[in-house]
Design a protein around this motif. Sequence first.
Motif, PDB file in Angstrom:
ATOM      1  N   MET A   6      -5.883 -61.762 -14.091  1.00  0.00           N
ATOM      2  CA  MET A   6      -4.565 -61.445 -14.577  1.00  0.00           C
ATOM      3  C   MET A   6      -3.686 -62.683 -14.376  1.00  0.00           C
ATOM      4  O   MET A   6      -3.818 -63.393 -13.395  1.00  0.00           O
ATOM      5  N   LYS A   7      -2.799 -62.916 -15.324  1.00  0.00           N
ATOM      6  CA  LYS A   7      -1.871 -64.039 -15.205  1.00  0.00           C
ATOM      7  C   LYS A   7      -0.447 -63.534 -15.078  1.00  0.00           C
ATOM      8  O   LYS A   7      -0.028 -62.646 -15.805  1.00  0.00           O
ATOM      9  N   ILE A   8       0.280 -64.117 -14.147  1.00  0.00           N
ATOM     10  CA  ILE A   8       1.717 -63.881 -14.019  1.00  0.00           C
ATOM     11  C   ILE A   8       2.357 -65.232 -14.251  1.00  0.00           C
ATOM     12  O   ILE A   8       2.180 -66.150 -13.445  1.00  0.00           O
ATOM     13  N   GLY A   9       3.087 -65.382 -15.322  1.00  0.00           N
ATOM     14  CA  GLY A   9       3.611 -66.693 -15.696  1.00  0.00           C
ATOM     15  C   GLY A   9       2.439 -67.592 -16.038  1.00  0.00           C
ATOM     16  O   GLY A   9       1.616 -67.256 -16.863  1.00  0.00           O
ATOM     17  N   ASN A  10       2.343 -68.713 -15.363  1.00  0.00           N
ATOM     18  CA  ASN A  10       1.206 -69.596 -15.592  1.00  0.00           C
ATOM     19  C   ASN A  10       0.286 -69.639 -14.371  1.00  0.00           C
ATOM     20  O   ASN A  10      -0.485 -70.569 -14.200  1.00  0.00           O
ATOM     21  N   ILE A  11       0.371 -68.625 -13.518  1.00  0.00           N
ATOM     22  CA  ILE A  11      -0.453 -68.549 -12.313  1.00  0.00           C
ATOM     23  C   ILE A  11      -1.477 -67.433 -12.474  1.00  0.00           C
ATOM     24  O   ILE A  11      -1.131 -66.294 -12.771  1.00  0.00           O
ATOM     25  N   LYS A  12      -2.745 -67.799 -12.276  1.00  0.00           N
ATOM     26  CA  LYS A  12      -3.833 -66.832 -12.371  1.00  0.00           C
ATOM     27  C   LYS A  12      -3.936 -66.086 -11.044  1.00  0.00           C
ATOM     28  O   LYS A  12      -4.232 -66.675 -10.010  1.00  0.00           O
ATOM     29  N   VAL A  13      -3.657 -64.789 -11.057  1.00  0.00           N
ATOM     30  CA  VAL A  13      -3.658 -63.954  -9.859  1.00  0.00           C
ATOM     31  C   VAL A  13      -4.963 -63.170  -9.830  1.00  0.00           C
ATOM     32  O   VAL A  13      -5.378 -62.616 -10.843  1.00  0.00           O
ATOM     33  N   ARG A  14      -5.585 -63.133  -8.654  1.00  0.00           N
ATOM     34  CA  ARG A  14      -6.872 -62.455  -8.524  1.00  0.00           C
ATOM     35  C   ARG A  14      -6.791 -61.333  -7.504  1.00  0.00           C
ATOM     36  O   ARG A  14      -6.174 -61.475  -6.457  1.00  0.00           O
ATOM     37  N   LEU A  15      -7.447 -60.240  -7.812  1.00  0.00           N
ATOM     38  CA  LEU A  15      -7.559 -59.107  -6.905  1.00  0.00           C
ATOM     39  C   LEU A  15      -8.965 -59.140  -6.321  1.00  0.00           C
ATOM     40  O   LEU A  15      -9.938 -59.237  -7.065  1.00  0.00           O
ATOM     41  N   THR A  16      -9.091 -59.085  -5.002  1.00  0.00           N
ATOM     42  CA  THR A  16     -10.419 -59.143  -4.394  1.00  0.00           C
ATOM     43  C   THR A  16     -11.120 -57.799  -4.492  1.00  0.00           C
ATOM     44  O   THR A  16     -10.490 -56.756  -4.700  1.00  0.00           O
ATOM     45  N   ILE A  17     -12.410 -57.825  -4.304  1.00  0.00           N
ATOM     46  CA  ILE A  17     -13.207 -56.604  -4.334  1.00  0.00           C
ATOM     47  C   ILE A  17     -12.810 -55.669  -3.188  1.00  0.00           C
ATOM     48  O   ILE A  17     -12.850 -54.448  -3.329  1.00  0.00           O
ATOM     49  N   PHE A  44      -8.057 -49.537  -2.933  1.00  0.00           N
ATOM     50  CA  PHE A  44      -7.298 -48.814  -3.947  1.00  0.00           C
ATOM     51  C   PHE A  44      -8.092 -47.608  -4.460  1.00  0.00           C
ATOM     52  O   PHE A  44      -7.570 -46.495  -4.537  1.00  0.00           O
ATOM     53  N   LEU A  45      -9.352 -47.822  -4.808  1.00  0.00           N
ATOM     54  CA  LEU A  45     -10.180 -46.736  -5.333  1.00  0.00           C
ATOM     55  C   LEU A  45     -10.427 -45.656  -4.277  1.00  0.00           C
ATOM     56  O   LEU A  45     -10.411 -44.466  -4.592  1.00  0.00           O
ATOM     57  N   PHE A  46     -10.636 -46.061  -3.026  1.00  0.00           N
ATOM     58  CA  PHE A  46     -10.853 -45.086  -1.954  1.00  0.00           C
ATOM     59  C   PHE A  46      -9.640 -44.170  -1.799  1.00  0.00           C
ATOM     60  O   PHE A  46      -9.776 -42.947  -1.778  1.00  0.00           O
ATOM     61  N   PHE A  47      -8.445 -44.755  -1.678  1.00  0.00           N
ATOM     62  CA  PHE A  47      -7.256 -43.926  -1.468  1.00  0.00           C
ATOM     63  C   PHE A  47      -6.863 -43.149  -2.725  1.00  0.00           C
ATOM     64  O   PHE A  47      -6.291 -42.057  -2.619  1.00  0.00           O
ATOM     65  N   THR A  48      -7.182 -43.656  -3.881  1.00  0.00           N
ATOM     66  CA  THR A  48      -6.968 -42.885  -5.106  1.00  0.00           C
ATOM     67  C   THR A  48      -7.884 -41.660  -5.099  1.00  0.00           C
ATOM     68  O   THR A  48      -7.465 -40.548  -5.455  1.00  0.00           O
ATOM     69  N   GLY A  49      -9.141 -41.864  -4.682  1.00  0.00           N
ATOM     70  CA  GLY A  49     -10.073 -40.738  -4.566  1.00  0.00           C
ATOM     71  C   GLY A  49      -9.619 -39.718  -3.542  1.00  0.00           C
ATOM     72  O   GLY A  49      -9.722 -38.506  -3.773  1.00  0.00           O
ATOM     73  N   PRO A 109       3.042 -43.538  -5.850  1.00  0.00           N
ATOM     74  CA  PRO A 109       3.656 -44.811  -5.458  1.00  0.00           C
ATOM     75  C   PRO A 109       2.865 -45.548  -4.369  1.00  0.00           C
ATOM     76  O   PRO A 109       2.783 -46.777  -4.377  1.00  0.00           O
ATOM     77  N   THR A 110       2.248 -44.795  -3.454  1.00  0.00           N
ATOM     78  CA  THR A 110       1.478 -45.429  -2.387  1.00  0.00           C
ATOM     79  C   THR A 110       0.261 -46.162  -2.935  1.00  0.00           C
ATOM     80  O   THR A 110       0.014 -47.318  -2.570  1.00  0.00           O
ATOM     81  N   VAL A 111      -0.508 -45.529  -3.802  1.00  0.00           N
ATOM     82  CA  VAL A 111      -1.704 -46.209  -4.337  1.00  0.00           C
ATOM     83  C   VAL A 111      -1.313 -47.361  -5.265  1.00  0.00           C
ATOM     84  O   VAL A 111      -2.024 -48.364  -5.338  1.00  0.00           O
ATOM     85  N   ILE A 112      -0.170 -47.248  -5.928  1.00  0.00           N
ATOM     86  CA  ILE A 112       0.301 -48.375  -6.753  1.00  0.00           C
ATOM     87  C   ILE A 112       0.670 -49.558  -5.849  1.00  0.00           C
ATOM     88  O   ILE A 112       0.344 -50.706  -6.158  1.00  0.00           O
ATOM     89  N   LEU A 113       1.324 -49.276  -4.722  1.00  0.00           N
ATOM     90  CA  LEU A 113       1.644 -50.345  -3.771  1.00  0.00           C
ATOM     91  C   LEU A 113       0.385 -50.966  -3.169  1.00  0.00           C
ATOM     92  O   LEU A 113       0.327 -52.174  -2.948  1.00  0.00           O
ATOM     93  N   ILE A 114      -0.629 -50.136  -2.904  1.00  0.00           N
ATOM     94  CA  ILE A 114      -1.896 -50.650  -2.377  1.00  0.00           C
ATOM     95  C   ILE A 114      -2.512 -51.641  -3.363  1.00  0.00           C
ATOM     96  O   ILE A 114      -3.147 -52.615  -2.964  1.00  0.00           O
ATOM     97  N   LEU A 115      -2.287 -51.444  -4.626  1.00  0.00           N
ATOM     98  CA  LEU A 115      -2.817 -52.346  -5.646  1.00  0.00           C
ATOM     99  C   LEU A 115      -1.924 -53.561  -5.879  1.00  0.00           C
ATOM    100  O   LEU A 115      -2.414 -54.679  -6.027  1.00  0.00           O
ATOM    101  N   THR A 116      -0.607 -53.364  -5.867  1.00  0.00           N
ATOM    102  CA  THR A 116       0.295 -54.456  -6.240  1.00  0.00           C
ATOM    103  C   THR A 116       0.658 -55.410  -5.105  1.00  0.00           C
ATOM    104  O   THR A 116       0.926 -56.580  -5.362  1.00  0.00           O
ATOM    105  N   ILE A 117       0.673 -54.954  -3.865  1.00  0.00           N
ATOM    106  CA  ILE A 117       1.043 -55.844  -2.755  1.00  0.00           C
ATOM    107  C   ILE A 117       0.072 -57.026  -2.632  1.00  0.00           C
ATOM    108  O   ILE A 117       0.517 -58.161  -2.531  1.00  0.00           O
TER     109      ILE A 117
END
Length: 179
Positions: A1-12, A18-23, A43-51
């Motif tokens: 995913m890119k924010i501006g011109n910075i490539k942001v990565r989410l680790t496994i 995120f998937l565990f708490f969503t489940g 909102p909690t699982v969204i924060l777990i993903l976005t922080i």
Amino acid sequence: MKIGNIKVRLTIVHLGVFLFFTGVLIFSILSTGDYSMLIWGVPTVILILTIPLAMNYMSQSQYRDLRPMYEAEAKTVRANQINEGMMGKPVRFEGVIERVHFKFLNRPQYLIADRSGEVAVKMFTSPEEDVEKGDIVEVLGSIMRRYIVTGDPIINCVSIRKKIKETPAEPEKREKKKK
């Protein structure tokens, strides 16, 4: 995913959390029938993903802002020149990547060698450019201790980029252009 011109990565790991708490949230709602949990759960699982994404973005943008200063002030060093007296000094180091660790955590650690030896390089965010074992790279960073207070000197990496290899024909082309 890119924010501006910075490539942001989410680790496994972050994705797994995120998937565990969503489940857990979905299981709780389906087993109890209490849909009011959605008020705090979503909102909690969204924060777990976005922080983690926000933290990765902030660290990468800060490293990007530091790069011009390091490019201007860094002294080119070889592996055998790195010592305790250089703590905190900006350095430029070129070598071949021999080993890569913790890339999946966005905290890669490299073992980079030149003709004089090898040095450990730690980066506390994901690099802008993907580099792998065997790549010839240029590292900008500062010297620090491996374990904060103790340990051997290593490079705290601000930027790591692939060096372009010259083919044997390129120097000949330059000489012909000069004539």
